[in-house]
Design a protein around this motif. Sequence first.
Motif, PDB file in Angstrom:
ATOM      1  N   PHE A  97      -4.706   4.149  -5.747  1.00 16.72           N
ATOM      2  CA  PHE A  97      -4.488   5.340  -5.586  1.00 16.72           C
ATOM      3  C   PHE A  97      -3.058   6.103  -5.604  1.00 16.72           C
ATOM      4  N   CYS A  98      -3.017   7.334  -6.117  1.00 11.38           N
ATOM      5  CA  CYS A  98      -1.802   7.864  -6.253  1.00 11.38           C
ATOM      6  C   CYS A  98      -1.319   8.008  -4.818  1.00 11.38           C
ATOM      7  N   PRO A  99      -0.133   7.566  -4.404  1.00 12.82           N
ATOM      8  CA  PRO A  99       0.491   7.621  -3.316  1.00 12.82           C
ATOM      9  C   PRO A  99       0.826   9.174  -2.942  1.00 12.82           C
ATOM     10  N   PHE A 111       1.487   6.885 -14.758  1.00 11.68           N
ATOM     11  CA  PHE A 111       1.656   8.033 -14.296  1.00 11.68           C
ATOM     12  C   PHE A 111       0.357   8.686 -13.496  1.00 11.68           C
ATOM     13  N   CYS A 112       0.320   9.198 -12.514  1.00  8.01           N
ATOM     14  CA  CYS A 112      -0.945   9.830 -12.146  1.00  8.01           C
ATOM     15  C   CYS A 112      -1.394  10.872 -12.950  1.00  8.01           C
ATOM     16  N   GLY A 113      -2.673  10.719 -13.129  1.00  6.45           N
ATOM     17  CA  GLY A 113      -3.389  11.622 -14.141  1.00  6.45           C
ATOM     18  C   GLY A 113      -3.665  13.073 -13.503  1.00  6.45           C
ATOM     19  N   LYS A 114      -3.467  13.048 -12.060  1.00  2.06           N
ATOM     20  CA  LYS A 114      -3.765  14.506 -11.424  1.00  2.06           C
ATOM     21  C   LYS A 114      -2.500  15.362 -11.355  1.00  2.06           C
ATOM     22  N   CYS A 115      -1.454  14.432 -10.535  1.00  2.00           N
ATOM     23  CA  CYS A 115      -0.390  15.203 -10.416  1.00  2.00           C
ATOM     24  C   CYS A 115       1.087  14.784 -11.085  1.00  2.00           C
ATOM     25  N   GLY A 116       0.806  13.740 -12.010  1.00  2.00           N
ATOM     26  CA  GLY A 116       1.815  13.467 -12.982  1.00  2.00           C
ATOM     27  C   GLY A 116       2.944  12.531 -12.261  1.00  2.00           C
TER      28      GLY A 116
HETATM   29 ZN   LIG Z   1      -1.089  11.958  -7.928  1.00  2.00          ZN
END
Ligand SMILES: [Zn+2]
Length: 122
Positions: A97-99, A111-116
């Motif tokens: 999960f993105c931290p 890289f996170c696909g949502k926030c980058g």
């Molecule tokens: Zn993210």
Amino acid sequence: MERFDTLLEAAKFAATLCKNWSFATSDERFDVKGLLILAETSDSEDPIDEDSFWVVSPAGVIGLCVGGEDIDWLFISDNTPNEDLPAEYQVEPQINFCPACGAPAVPGARFCGKCGIALRSK
Ligand SMILES: [Zn+2]
């Protein structure tokens, strides 16, 4: 660190990083051509176990990782003979999960696909 199922694949990749190797346990030396020939022979006559694999260091040193743990560094690169080589294969920690935003991360994504934000440092 790159990992390979056959010595030939590892040797081809290592050849993009350096041009000459010396064998770790004897004074045998290999150029690219010699290494590729040896790799082909080794893969067909003496394939490694299923849970083992080959690794190539950033300087082009080729190692055999037995059972996915300890690494035997077999072909030492002429470029950096004193490279600091790990004795064990480090598995990169899995990021689920993105931290920052908590979105599920694609396995291996940088890289996170949502926030980058960057999920990995390298
Ligand atoms: Zn993210």
